[in-house]
Scaffold this active site. Structure first.
Site, PDB file in Angstrom:
ATOM      1  N   VAL A 127       0.857  -1.198   0.000  1.00 30.15           N
ATOM      2  CA  VAL A 127       0.000   0.000   0.000  1.00 30.15           C
ATOM      3  C   VAL A 127       0.886   1.238   0.000  1.00 30.15           C
ATOM      4  O   VAL A 127       1.804   1.359   0.817  1.00 30.15           O
ATOM      5  CB  VAL A 127      -0.916   0.050   1.246  1.00 30.15           C
ATOM      6  CG1 VAL A 127      -1.799   1.294   1.208  1.00 30.15           C
ATOM      7  CG2 VAL A 127      -1.767  -1.201   1.344  1.00 30.15           C
ATOM      8  N   GLY A 182       3.849   5.083 -20.055  1.00 33.56           N
ATOM      9  CA  GLY A 182       4.102   3.923 -19.201  1.00 33.56           C
ATOM     10  C   GLY A 182       3.504   4.056 -17.805  1.00 33.56           C
ATOM     11  O   GLY A 182       3.735   3.222 -16.938  1.00 33.56           O
ATOM     12  N   ASP A 196      -7.641  -1.442  -7.694  1.00 37.64           N
ATOM     13  CA  ASP A 196      -6.345  -1.381  -6.994  1.00 37.64           C
ATOM     14  C   ASP A 196      -6.498  -0.609  -5.676  1.00 37.64           C
ATOM     15  O   ASP A 196      -6.079  -1.086  -4.610  1.00 37.64           O
ATOM     16  CB  ASP A 196      -5.332  -0.684  -7.928  1.00 37.64           C
ATOM     17  CG  ASP A 196      -3.974  -0.476  -7.285  1.00 37.64           C
ATOM     18  OD1 ASP A 196      -3.197  -1.439  -7.240  1.00 37.64           O
ATOM     19  OD2 ASP A 196      -3.705   0.645  -6.831  1.00 37.64           O
ATOM     20  N   LYS A 200      -6.205  -1.859  -1.588  1.00 41.51           N
ATOM     21  CA  LYS A 200      -5.319  -1.171  -0.635  1.00 41.51           C
ATOM     22  C   LYS A 200      -6.094  -0.692   0.584  1.00 41.51           C
ATOM     23  O   LYS A 200      -5.626  -0.835   1.712  1.00 41.51           O
ATOM     24  CB  LYS A 200      -4.606  -0.014  -1.338  1.00 41.51           C
ATOM     25  CG  LYS A 200      -3.581  -0.508  -2.370  1.00 41.51           C
ATOM     26  CD  LYS A 200      -3.076   0.636  -3.229  1.00 41.51           C
ATOM     27  CE  LYS A 200      -1.988   0.186  -4.192  1.00 41.51           C
ATOM     28  NZ  LYS A 200      -1.699   1.214  -5.218  1.00 41.51           N
ATOM     29  N   GLY A 297       6.155   3.026  -8.530  1.00 38.78           N
ATOM     30  CA  GLY A 297       7.468   3.225  -9.134  1.00 38.78           C
ATOM     31  C   GLY A 297       8.479   2.225  -8.606  1.00 38.78           C
ATOM     32  O   GLY A 297       8.365   1.740  -7.482  1.00 38.78           O
TER      33      GLY A 297
HETATM   34  N1  HSE Z   1      -0.932   0.628 -10.380  1.00 39.02           N
HETATM   35  C1  HSE Z   1      -0.593   1.090  -9.067  1.00 39.02           C
HETATM   36  C2  HSE Z   1      -0.774   2.610  -9.011  1.00 39.02           C
HETATM   37  C3  HSE Z   1       0.821   0.689  -8.740  1.00 39.02           C
HETATM   38  O1  HSE Z   1      -0.960   3.237 -10.053  1.00 39.02           O
HETATM   39  O2  HSE Z   1      -0.777   3.179  -7.930  1.00 39.02           O
HETATM   40  C4  HSE Z   1       1.181   0.771  -7.296  1.00 39.02           C
HETATM   41  O3  HSE Z   1       0.414  -0.091  -6.506  1.00 39.02           O
END
Ligand code: HSE
Length: 398
Positions: A127, A182, A196, A200, A297
């Site tokens: 997280v 990217g 996502d 978290k 990152g």
């Molecule tokens: N895809 C996620 C983001 C990567 O953009 O935060 C980090 O968990």
């Protein structure tokens, strides 16, 4: 000397390798002995890369090597990461991971397996990337009852919303740009649909409550319906549109939601832009505390994984207690949570007819107005909105 392995040599895995090699001297000092990478597991070859000296294609090399005490699982995905993690823990190896999917799905179970085998399962990087948030929640804030966690937990969508706000671009244009740079994946659903961020906030609420939050129970909306017109209103209202993940204590449980929200300048999350993440935690004794930094990152995430490896090395044979039992937490119904709602409709009369005493906003878009409703529950809003011809709706949070 403590020997370690890294499973996965992708973005995060190569970052973990780099962090350990670059900071080897300082890491050794902090561990109190040398931390040596004995294996890196990946199916691919990396000609010319020094990693070739320790590269293996076979997980059995790691599991059967008793010298390996700590393993970084940075493969991502549920399978075979779950099976490999289980086997490592059962073989008496601590596992450190950035894999939020696996932690959200099997966190409580893997923590228990680790405990049963006198090793640790650590997941600081799952997280907020490099932001320390798991450890503070689990230790520094452990004397508090956590009243609220609210955060910007996804870097990709925060980057996209920042671009939309700054450049007046529409969702699809900004998605294409983010993919070209990217920042967004070719299949961006996990980020843009809010999944996502949902995983978290499930992990954070599990740690705050001590029980298993099933991420499937969380009301989750992404940013795909946000348009450039919404930002014209946001500008007028001096607000920002952010994908917020919020978890608020209600009685003995929490009410959790992931959705876009119009937030005011007074909100500490207002200034969190680009790929940055931030989490505000409110404790009943502490009050508010804010955690901010690089939420994604290669090196920030790898730094958190390597930090966990150092911690695991310092705690060989000792269990770092994590407050997260497998017992499921029944969440409070979002329908009963209250807030204001911003709606876009054809006219002020229409807005008043459906929502009563609204505050009207004109962003100069022909044929429509914006309106902010009085505070009402989600259920009341849904009932009032039935039959109303809404052009758009965004929740309002102060
Ligand atoms: N895809 C996620 C983001 C990567 O953009 O935060 C980090 O968990």
């Amino acid at each position: 000397m403590i020997k370690v392995a890294i499973m996965g040599y992708g973005t995060v895995g190569s970052g973990v390798y780099e962090v350990i090699k670059t900071n080897q001297k300082s890491i050794n000092k902090k561990v109190g002995q040398e931390l040596e990478i004995k294996y890196v597991l990946d199916l691919r070859e990396f000609p010319g890369d020094p990693v070739m000296d320790v590269l293996t294609h076979d997980f059995e090399d790691i599991i059967n090597d008793e010298e390996v005490r700590i393993v970084a699982e940075v493969m991502g995905g549920l399978h075979p990461a779950y099976e490999f993690t289980r086997r490592c823990l059962e073989a008496g190896k601590s596992v450190c991971t950035s894999n939020k999917e696996l932690v959200a799905e099997h966190g409580a179970e893997l923590i228990q397996i680790a405990k049963d085998h006198q090793v640790n399962y650590l997941f600081e990087a799952s997280v907020g990337g490099g932001i320390p948030i798991i450890r503070p929640l689990n230790s520094s804030l452990t004397a508090d009852v956590i009243l609220e966690i609210s955060g910007i937990l996804n870097g990709t969508t925060n980057y996209m919303l920042t671009k939309m706000a700054e450049e007046g671009l529409d969702y699809n244009e900004v998605l294409k740009e983010a993919q070209a740079k990217g920042y967004a994946e070719l299949h961006p659903e996990a980020d843009v649909e809010g999944w996502d961020a949902c995983r978290k906030i499930a992990i954070l609420t599990s740690l705050a409550s001590g029980n298993q939050v099933d991420f499937r129970d969380i009301h989750t909306e992404g940013i795909t319906k946000i348009t450039k017109e919404d930002f014209l209103y946001a500008k007028k209202m001096k607000r920002a549109i952010k994908l917020l993940a919020t978890s608020r204590k209600v009685g003995d449980t929490y009410c959790i939601m992931v959705s876009p929200a119009l937030i005011s300048r007074d909100n500490p999350l207002y200034m969190v832009n680009d790929v940055f993440n931030a989490v505000e935690v409110v404790g009943n004794m502490l009050g508010a505390s804010m955690f901010y930094g690089s939420g994604a990152g290669k090196l920030p995430t790898a730094s958190a994984v390597a930090g966990d490896m150092v911690d695991a090395a310092r705690h060989l044979g000792k269990i770092i207690t994590l407050f997260w039992s497998p017992e499921k937490l029944e969440l409070a119904p979002v329908e009963e949570s209250s807030r204001k709602f911003f709606v876009r409709m054809k006219s002020a009369e229409e807005a008043r007819k459906y929502f009563g005493n609204v505050e009207i906003w004109d962003a100069g878009i022909p044929g429509e107005i914006g309106a902010v409703t009085p505070v009402m529950t989600e259920a009341e809003f849904a009932a009032k909105a039935e039959g109303a011809d809404l052009i758009g709706m965004i929740r309002v949070e102060d």
